[in-house]
Design a protein around this motif. Structure first.
Motif, PDB file in Angstrom:
ATOM      1  N   LEU A  49      -2.781  -1.217  -2.929  1.00 42.83           N
ATOM      2  CA  LEU A  49      -3.747  -0.239  -2.453  1.00 42.83           C
ATOM      3  C   LEU A  49      -3.289   1.205  -2.627  1.00 42.83           C
ATOM      4  CD1 LEU A  49      -4.424  -1.951   1.009  1.00 42.83           C
ATOM      5  CD2 LEU A  49      -5.654  -2.342  -1.155  1.00 42.83           C
ATOM      6  N   ASP A  50      -4.149   2.036  -3.178  1.00 39.67           N
ATOM      7  CA  ASP A  50      -3.956   3.483  -3.141  1.00 39.67           C
ATOM      8  C   ASP A  50      -5.200   4.073  -2.487  1.00 39.67           C
ATOM      9  OD1 ASP A  50      -2.552   5.932  -5.448  1.00 39.67           O
ATOM     10  OD2 ASP A  50      -3.443   6.181  -3.460  1.00 39.67           O
ATOM     11  N   PRO A  51      -5.091   4.488  -1.210  1.00 37.09           N
ATOM     12  CA  PRO A  51      -6.285   4.922  -0.465  1.00 37.09           C
ATOM     13  C   PRO A  51      -6.938   6.159  -1.074  1.00 37.09           C
ATOM     14  CG  PRO A  51      -4.301   5.446   0.751  1.00 37.09           C
ATOM     15  CD  PRO A  51      -3.870   4.578  -0.402  1.00 37.09           C
ATOM     16  N   ILE A  52      -6.119   7.119  -1.554  1.00 39.07           N
ATOM     17  CA  ILE A  52      -6.634   8.267  -2.303  1.00 39.07           C
ATOM     18  C   ILE A  52      -5.656   8.535  -3.439  1.00 39.07           C
ATOM     19  CG2 ILE A  52      -7.340  10.683  -2.295  1.00 39.07           C
ATOM     20  CD1 ILE A  52      -7.923  10.507   0.655  1.00 39.07           C
ATOM     21  N   ASP A  53      -6.021   8.142  -4.648  1.00 36.18           N
ATOM     22  CA  ASP A  53      -5.183   8.476  -5.791  1.00 36.18           C
ATOM     23  C   ASP A  53      -5.657   9.816  -6.327  1.00 36.18           C
ATOM     24  OD1 ASP A  53      -4.690   7.899  -9.136  1.00 36.18           O
ATOM     25  OD2 ASP A  53      -3.061   7.839  -7.671  1.00 36.18           O
ATOM     26  N   GLY A  54      -4.704  10.773  -6.382  1.00 35.09           N
ATOM     27  CA  GLY A  54      -5.094  12.151  -6.667  1.00 35.09           C
ATOM     28  C   GLY A  54      -5.178  12.950  -5.383  1.00 35.09           C
ATOM     29  N   GLY A  74       0.825  -1.196   0.000  1.00 36.71           N
ATOM     30  CA  GLY A  74       0.000   0.000   0.000  1.00 36.71           C
ATOM     31  C   GLY A  74       0.867   1.257   0.000  1.00 36.71           C
ATOM     32  N   GLU A  75       0.284   2.368  -0.499  1.00 32.14           N
ATOM     33  CA  GLU A  75       1.042   3.613  -0.617  1.00 32.14           C
ATOM     34  C   GLU A  75       1.478   4.153   0.741  1.00 32.14           C
ATOM     35  OE1 GLU A  75       0.976   8.070  -2.633  1.00 32.14           O
ATOM     36  OE2 GLU A  75      -0.764   6.750  -2.885  1.00 32.14           O
ATOM     37  N   GLU A  76       0.659   4.002   1.736  1.00 33.96           N
ATOM     38  CA  GLU A  76       0.905   4.711   2.998  1.00 33.96           C
ATOM     39  C   GLU A  76       1.417   3.846   4.138  1.00 33.96           C
ATOM     40  OE1 GLU A  76      -0.463   7.996   0.821  1.00 33.96           O
ATOM     41  OE2 GLU A  76       0.995   7.624   2.430  1.00 33.96           O
ATOM     42  N   LEU A  92      -6.139   8.263 -25.093  1.00 33.43           N
ATOM     43  CA  LEU A  92      -4.821   7.740 -24.729  1.00 33.43           C
ATOM     44  C   LEU A  92      -4.395   8.349 -23.398  1.00 33.43           C
ATOM     45  CD1 LEU A  92      -3.124   8.271 -28.222  1.00 33.43           C
ATOM     46  CD2 LEU A  92      -3.435   6.040 -27.142  1.00 33.43           C
ATOM     47  N   TYR A  93      -3.466   7.685 -22.740  1.00 31.71           N
ATOM     48  CA  TYR A  93      -2.887   8.214 -21.506  1.00 31.71           C
ATOM     49  C   TYR A  93      -1.444   7.760 -21.431  1.00 31.71           C
ATOM     50  CZ  TYR A  93      -1.618   8.262 -16.532  1.00 31.71           C
ATOM     51  OH  TYR A  93      -0.955   8.448 -15.349  1.00 31.71           O
ATOM     52  N   TYR A  94      -0.570   8.652 -20.965  1.00 30.16           N
ATOM     53  CA  TYR A  94       0.810   8.226 -20.701  1.00 30.16           C
ATOM     54  C   TYR A  94       1.342   8.999 -19.496  1.00 30.16           C
ATOM     55  CZ  TYR A  94       2.893  12.591 -22.424  1.00 30.16           C
ATOM     56  OH  TYR A  94       3.256  13.915 -22.565  1.00 30.16           O
ATOM     57  N   GLU A  95       2.197   8.397 -18.751  1.00 29.98           N
ATOM     58  CA  GLU A  95       2.867   9.069 -17.642  1.00 29.98           C
ATOM     59  C   GLU A  95       4.114   8.296 -17.242  1.00 29.98           C
ATOM     60  OE1 GLU A  95       2.087  11.272 -13.337  1.00 29.98           O
ATOM     61  OE2 GLU A  95       0.384  10.509 -14.491  1.00 29.98           O
ATOM     62  N   ARG A  96       5.149   9.059 -16.913  1.00 27.90           N
ATOM     63  CA  ARG A  96       6.384   8.475 -16.380  1.00 27.90           C
ATOM     64  C   ARG A  96       6.411   8.719 -14.877  1.00 27.90           C
ATOM     65  NH1 ARG A  96      12.474   9.105 -18.604  1.00 27.90           N
ATOM     66  NH2 ARG A  96      13.573   8.338 -16.740  1.00 27.90           N
ATOM     67  N   GLY A  97       6.823   7.706 -14.090  1.00 24.89           N
ATOM     68  CA  GLY A  97       6.960   7.914 -12.658  1.00 24.89           C
ATOM     69  C   GLY A  97       5.832   7.367 -11.808  1.00 24.89           C
ATOM     70  N   LEU A  98       4.927   6.564 -12.416  1.00 25.41           N
ATOM     71  CA  LEU A  98       3.813   6.023 -11.634  1.00 25.41           C
ATOM     72  C   LEU A  98       4.303   4.955 -10.660  1.00 25.41           C
ATOM     73  CD1 LEU A  98       0.924   5.595 -14.236  1.00 25.41           C
ATOM     74  CD2 LEU A  98       1.301   7.465 -12.610  1.00 25.41           C
ATOM     75  N   ASN A  99       3.725   4.965  -9.467  1.00 28.14           N
ATOM     76  CA  ASN A  99       3.961   3.914  -8.493  1.00 28.14           C
ATOM     77  C   ASN A  99       3.045   2.730  -8.793  1.00 28.14           C
ATOM     78  OD1 ASN A  99       5.868   5.216  -6.566  1.00 28.14           O
ATOM     79  ND2 ASN A  99       4.192   6.699  -6.443  1.00 28.14           N
ATOM     80  N   PHE A 152       2.272  14.703 -14.131  1.00 30.53           N
ATOM     81  CA  PHE A 152       3.615  15.162 -13.810  1.00 30.53           C
ATOM     82  C   PHE A 152       3.960  14.770 -12.384  1.00 30.53           C
ATOM     83  CE2 PHE A 152       3.213  17.194 -17.712  1.00 30.53           C
ATOM     84  CZ  PHE A 152       2.001  17.866 -17.755  1.00 30.53           C
ATOM     85  N   GLY A 153       5.242  14.578 -12.146  1.00 29.94           N
ATOM     86  CA  GLY A 153       5.705  14.074 -10.855  1.00 29.94           C
ATOM     87  C   GLY A 153       5.853  15.146  -9.802  1.00 29.94           C
ATOM     88  N   TYR A 154       6.331  14.717  -8.630  1.00 25.39           N
ATOM     89  CA  TYR A 154       6.497  15.632  -7.491  1.00 25.39           C
ATOM     90  C   TYR A 154       7.894  16.240  -7.441  1.00 25.39           C
ATOM     91  CZ  TYR A 154       2.113  13.765  -5.608  1.00 25.39           C
ATOM     92  OH  TYR A 154       0.793  13.411  -5.420  1.00 25.39           O
TER      93      TYR A 154
HETATM   94  C1  LIP Z   1      -0.737  10.850  -8.341  1.00 25.84           C
HETATM   95  C2  LIP Z   1      -1.013  10.198  -9.677  1.00 25.84           C
HETATM   96  C3  LIP Z   1      -0.924  11.232 -10.799  1.00 25.84           C
HETATM   97  C4  LIP Z   1       0.427  11.833 -10.834  1.00 25.84           C
HETATM   98  C5  LIP Z   1       0.735  12.481  -9.512  1.00 25.84           C
HETATM   99  C6  LIP Z   1       0.629  11.456  -8.364  1.00 25.84           C
HETATM  100  P1  LIP Z   1      -1.016  10.205  -5.777  1.00 25.84           P
HETATM  101  O1  LIP Z   1      -0.779   9.862  -7.351  1.00 25.84           O
HETATM  102  O2  LIP Z   1      -2.290   9.648  -9.668  1.00 25.84           O
HETATM  103  O3  LIP Z   1      -1.182  10.655 -12.052  1.00 25.84           O
HETATM  104  O4  LIP Z   1       0.515  12.773 -11.880  1.00 25.84           O
HETATM  105  O5  LIP Z   1       2.043  12.996  -9.558  1.00 25.84           O
HETATM  106  O6  LIP Z   1       1.593  10.460  -8.510  1.00 25.84           O
HETATM  107  O7  LIP Z   1       0.310  10.754  -5.260  1.00 25.84           O
HETATM  108  O8  LIP Z   1      -2.096  11.196  -5.658  1.00 25.84           O
HETATM  109  O9  LIP Z   1      -1.373   8.880  -5.166  1.00 25.84           O
END
Ligand code: LIP
Length: 276
Positions: free
Chosen positions: A94-99, A78-80, A218-225, A174-176
């Motif tokens: 598990l991602d309790p709150i994604d976004g 899980g994320e947390e 379409l969707y793309y992203e680099r850095g997803l957990n 985009f990432g953090y």
């Molecule tokens: C978020 C992702 C989103 C990404 C954010 C972050 P979180 O997850 O859902 O696509 O752009 O940087 O990773 O951190 O809210 O679980």
């Protein structure tokens, strides 16, 4: 060489799907009912703009308790919280709150994401079995199960098949890390002129489900957990999407590109060309 995990039967996978759905919906009700008008940041993680809230933590604890109760032999990632080992060969992701940033600001796109995978809980080698994504604000729930298709609130969903990349609506994120965002912006300047438009909605789990039902092409992203993509990736794949990384790799933190196969292949080529 990793050995292919023994997979549960189709009816067991159906049960796992139902459990994932029930957990996501229950957790969603807790978030919907408990969000204060002004959400406070409880702590930050990878950077000062990577927040965690008290709700992220309490919802993950709830999900972990339910899984320990219903599936005591399964592992948890899980994320947390800390990883929990298991003996069944299955792992709940598990991602309790994604976004979470959207949740913090009250922007509508945030969701509970619950998935179960077989094998190492690593996107490069795992076998997703079942998953559910519950959008908190509008209450929509998407589910998918291996070989059993994808649905939203009981209605089967299928990806959209746009005629060309140039007429495709593309989601991304985009990432953090500031340096990572600078690199993602560089790639975006390459992608944007070649597609219809870009949407940055803020939740990978929701974005992947929007592709599954044709509200994004379409969707793309680099850095997803792993927890950002586990359920949504399966739901999109079961709705007919190609889900991969670049250069023949599977979808991982390195890159996740998703959409109807013909257009997804063109997007992958574009991202490779851009050195993404
Ligand atoms: C978020 C992702 C989103 C990404 C954010 C972050 P979180 O997850 O859902 O696509 O752009 O940087 O990773 O951190 O809210 O679980």
């Amino acid at each position: 060489m990793s050995i292919a995990p023994a997979l549960p039967s189709a009816s067991e996978i159906t049960d796992l799907r139902a459990l994932a759905r029930a957990l996501a919906v229950e957790a969603g009700a807790v978030v919907r009912g408990g969000r204060p008008d002004r959400v406070e940041v409880a702590a930050t993680k990878s950077t000062d703009v990577d927040p965690v809230t008290a709700m992220d933590r309490s919802v993950e604890e709830l999900l972990r308790r339910r899984i320990a109760d219903r599936r005591p032999d399964d592992a948890i990632l899980g994320e947390e919280g800390d990883d929990v080992a298991g003996t069944s060969g299955l792992t709940w992701v598990l991602d309790p709150i994604d976004g979470t940033v959207n949740y913090l600001y009250g922007v509508a796109s945030y969701a509970i994401s619950v998935a179960v995978v077989a094998g190492d809980p690593d996107p490069a080698v795992w076998t997703p079995l079942a998953g559910a994504v519950h959008s908190v604000v509008d209450g929509a729930t998407w589910t998918g199960a291996r070989g059993q298709g994808a649905e939203r609130d009981g209605t089967p969903v299928q990806v959209r098949r746009p005629d060309s990349l140039a007429t495709s609506l593309v989601g991304t994120g985009f990432g953090y890390q500031a340096a990572q965002r600078a690199e993602q912006a560089r790639v975006l300047t390459h992608v944007l002129p070649q597609v219809r438009d870009i949407r940055r909605l803020g939740s990978a789990a929701v974005d992947l489900c929007l592709v599954a039902e044709g509200r994004l092409d379409l969707y793309y992203e680099r850095g997803l957990n792993p927890w950002d993509m586990a359920a949504g990736g399966l739901i999109a794949a079961e709705a007919g999407a190609a889900v991969s990384g670049l250069h023949g790799d599977p979808a991982t933190r390195r890159m996740t590109a998703v959409g109807t196969p013909a257009r997804q292949a063109e997007l992958v080529a574009l991202l490779e060309e851009a050195g993404a």
